[in-house]
Write an enzyme that holds these catalytic residues in place. Structure first.
Site, PDB file in Angstrom:
ATOM      1  CG  HIS A 155      -1.858  -1.127   1.350  1.00 19.83           C
ATOM      2  ND1 HIS A 155      -1.750  -2.093   2.323  1.00 19.83           N
ATOM      3  CD2 HIS A 155      -2.950  -1.468   0.613  1.00 19.83           C
ATOM      4  CE1 HIS A 155      -2.736  -2.969   2.194  1.00 19.83           C
ATOM      5  NE2 HIS A 155      -3.474  -2.622   1.161  1.00 19.83           N
ATOM      6  CD  GLN A 168      -9.056  -4.679  -6.827  1.00 16.02           C
ATOM      7  OE1 GLN A 168      -9.671  -5.434  -6.085  1.00 16.02           O
ATOM      8  NE2 GLN A 168      -8.147  -3.853  -6.377  1.00 16.02           N
ATOM      9  CB  VAL A 214       5.543  -4.431  -2.531  1.00 12.42           C
ATOM     10  CG1 VAL A 214       6.637  -4.467  -1.466  1.00 12.42           C
ATOM     11  CG2 VAL A 214       5.528  -3.073  -3.222  1.00 12.42           C
ATOM     12  CB  SER A 237      -1.560 -10.420   1.043  1.00 11.25           C
ATOM     13  OG  SER A 237      -2.907 -10.583   1.451  1.00 11.25           O
TER      14      SER A 237
HETATM   15  P1  AMP Z   1      -6.443  -4.143  -0.417  1.00  9.37           P
HETATM   16  O1  AMP Z   1      -6.287  -3.308   0.819  1.00  9.37           O
HETATM   17  O2  AMP Z   1      -5.900  -5.520  -0.266  1.00  9.37           O
HETATM   18  O3  AMP Z   1      -7.831  -4.077  -0.992  1.00  9.37           O
HETATM   19  O4  AMP Z   1      -5.493  -3.483  -1.505  1.00  9.37           O
HETATM   20  C1  AMP Z   1      -5.550  -2.105  -1.782  1.00  9.37           C
HETATM   21  C2  AMP Z   1      -4.663  -1.818  -2.963  1.00  9.37           C
HETATM   22  O5  AMP Z   1      -3.327  -2.214  -2.660  1.00  9.37           O
HETATM   23  C3  AMP Z   1      -5.078  -2.588  -4.217  1.00  9.37           C
HETATM   24  O6  AMP Z   1      -4.932  -1.749  -5.351  1.00  9.37           O
HETATM   25  C4  AMP Z   1      -4.090  -3.723  -4.236  1.00  9.37           C
HETATM   26  O7  AMP Z   1      -3.836  -4.229  -5.527  1.00  9.37           O
HETATM   27  C5  AMP Z   1      -2.859  -3.059  -3.676  1.00  9.37           C
HETATM   28  N1  AMP Z   1      -1.918  -4.043  -3.129  1.00  9.37           N
HETATM   29  C6  AMP Z   1      -2.186  -5.049  -2.259  1.00  9.37           C
HETATM   30  N2  AMP Z   1      -1.079  -5.794  -2.022  1.00  9.37           N
HETATM   31  C7  AMP Z   1      -0.093  -5.242  -2.785  1.00  9.37           C
HETATM   32  C8  AMP Z   1       1.295  -5.565  -2.999  1.00  9.37           C
HETATM   33  N3  AMP Z   1       1.887  -6.585  -2.385  1.00  9.37           N
HETATM   34  N4  AMP Z   1       2.001  -4.779  -3.852  1.00  9.37           N
HETATM   35  C9  AMP Z   1       1.418  -3.731  -4.482  1.00  9.37           C
HETATM   36  N5  AMP Z   1       0.124  -3.374  -4.320  1.00  9.37           N
HETATM   37  C10 AMP Z   1      -0.623  -4.120  -3.490  1.00  9.37           C
END
Ligand code: AMP
Length: 285
Positions: A45, A161, A184, A193
């Site tokens: 994030h 997505q 990342v 995650s």
């Molecule tokens: P989330 O909070 O899991 O819904 O993710 C919010 C945003 O962060 C989304 O656009 C995800 O694709 C991105 N995101 C989640 N994990 C990663 C990661 N490891 N690297 C880059 N972006 C991420």
């Protein structure tokens, strides 16, 4: 300037005005960037927040665990919620506004209209999580309408997505520029995650086979070889219960044919213990 916390749409409107009053938002240049999240913020994030800051004077981060995108048997109620820590992360990254509404503030009790993801919402991730991508698109469009950003930044970690959001923006003429940021990973390859915190020692080790499978596939040349090499790694890890492993066109998520040329996405989804994980890499054919 301290980060402004907006707990509902009225506070968000006020925060937007306050940014304008600080000389931030004029219509002449791209100046407001949105990073939608579900909180439990990690380095992935943070990388999106940095991308957003490069492109805009002000960054809005939304923190909202969207009930619409969880199935009845999924982990909505136990999804990690770490708001104080999230706020500290946003402040450290120079975010201007954190928008953290309640579900009641986001959705009318008699809500009827939503975004339909179409065919792409029924394949790959959509086949295993019916309605999930509809729920994602609906909340993202609402966030766009509430925040009215010039730029919105999403992670390529959620590749389908991201492709769907680009499709929605094109199909519905949504006036926002969509930017994708790289995935990342931990030093050993595991994609970051919010759900990784559920992984115990053995599960954490088994979860590594997802990225190992993707990297094994990415080293091969033809679609058949790529699929086979990735599948072999996953087959060798009994603690991983595979939902799907696909090699798809990045824009449509349709399976890449033997004659596919250019970029393709090798994507995997699997359960490790009770934790469902997804990951993907881009390969060039
Ligand atoms: P989330 O909070 O899991 O819904 O993710 C919010 C945003 O962060 C989304 O656009 C995800 O694709 C991105 N995101 C989640 N994990 C990663 C990661 N490891 N690297 C880059 N972006 C991420």
């Amino acid at each position: 300037m301290d980060v402004i916390v907006a707990r509902n749409r009225a506070e968000l409107a006020e925060a937007r005005r306050a940014l304008g009053a600080h000389g931030g938002i004029s219509r002449s240049t791209a100046e407001l960037a949105l990073v939608p999240t579900m909180g439990a913020l990690h380095e992935g994030h943070r990388s999106l927040m940095r991308l957003a800051r490069e492109r805009a004077d002000h960054v809005v981060v939304s923190v909202f665990v969207n009930p619409l995108q969880f199935g009845p048997a999924e982990d909505f109620s136990r999804y990690p919620r770490t708001f104080d820590a999230d706020l500290a992360v946003c402040a450290a990254e120079g975010v201007s506004v954190v928008f953290a509404p309640s579900a009641d503030d986001m959705y009318l009790p008699d809500r009827q209209v939503g975004v339909s993801a179409g065919r792409m919402g029924t394949i790959a991730e959509g086949a295993f999580r019916p309605g999930h991508l509809d729920g994602v698109l609906t909340v993202v469009l609402k966030l766009f309408n509430l925040v009215r950003p010039d730029v919105a930044v999403f992670g390529r970690k959620d590749a389908q997505q991201l492709a769907m959001i680009r499709r929605m923006v094109a199909d519905l003429d949504v006036p926002v520029a969509v930017v994708g940021g790289p995935t990342v990973r931990e030093a050993d390859g595991l994609a970051l995650s919010s759900r990784n915190r559920y992984l115990s020692g053995d599960d954490r080790r088994a979860a590594l086979s997802l990225s190992r499978a993707l990297f094994a596939g990415a080293g091969r040349r033809t679609p058949a070889e790529i699929r086979r090499a990735a599948r072999e790694v996953l087959d060798g890890e009994p603690a991983v219960s595979l939902d799907y492993l696909v090699l798809v066109d990045p824009a449509t998520f349709e399976e890449a044919g033997d004659d596919h040329e250019g970029e393709a996405i090798l994507a995997v989804a699997a359960k490790v213990g009770s934790t469902r994980l997804i990951d993907n890499v881009t390969v060039t054919l």
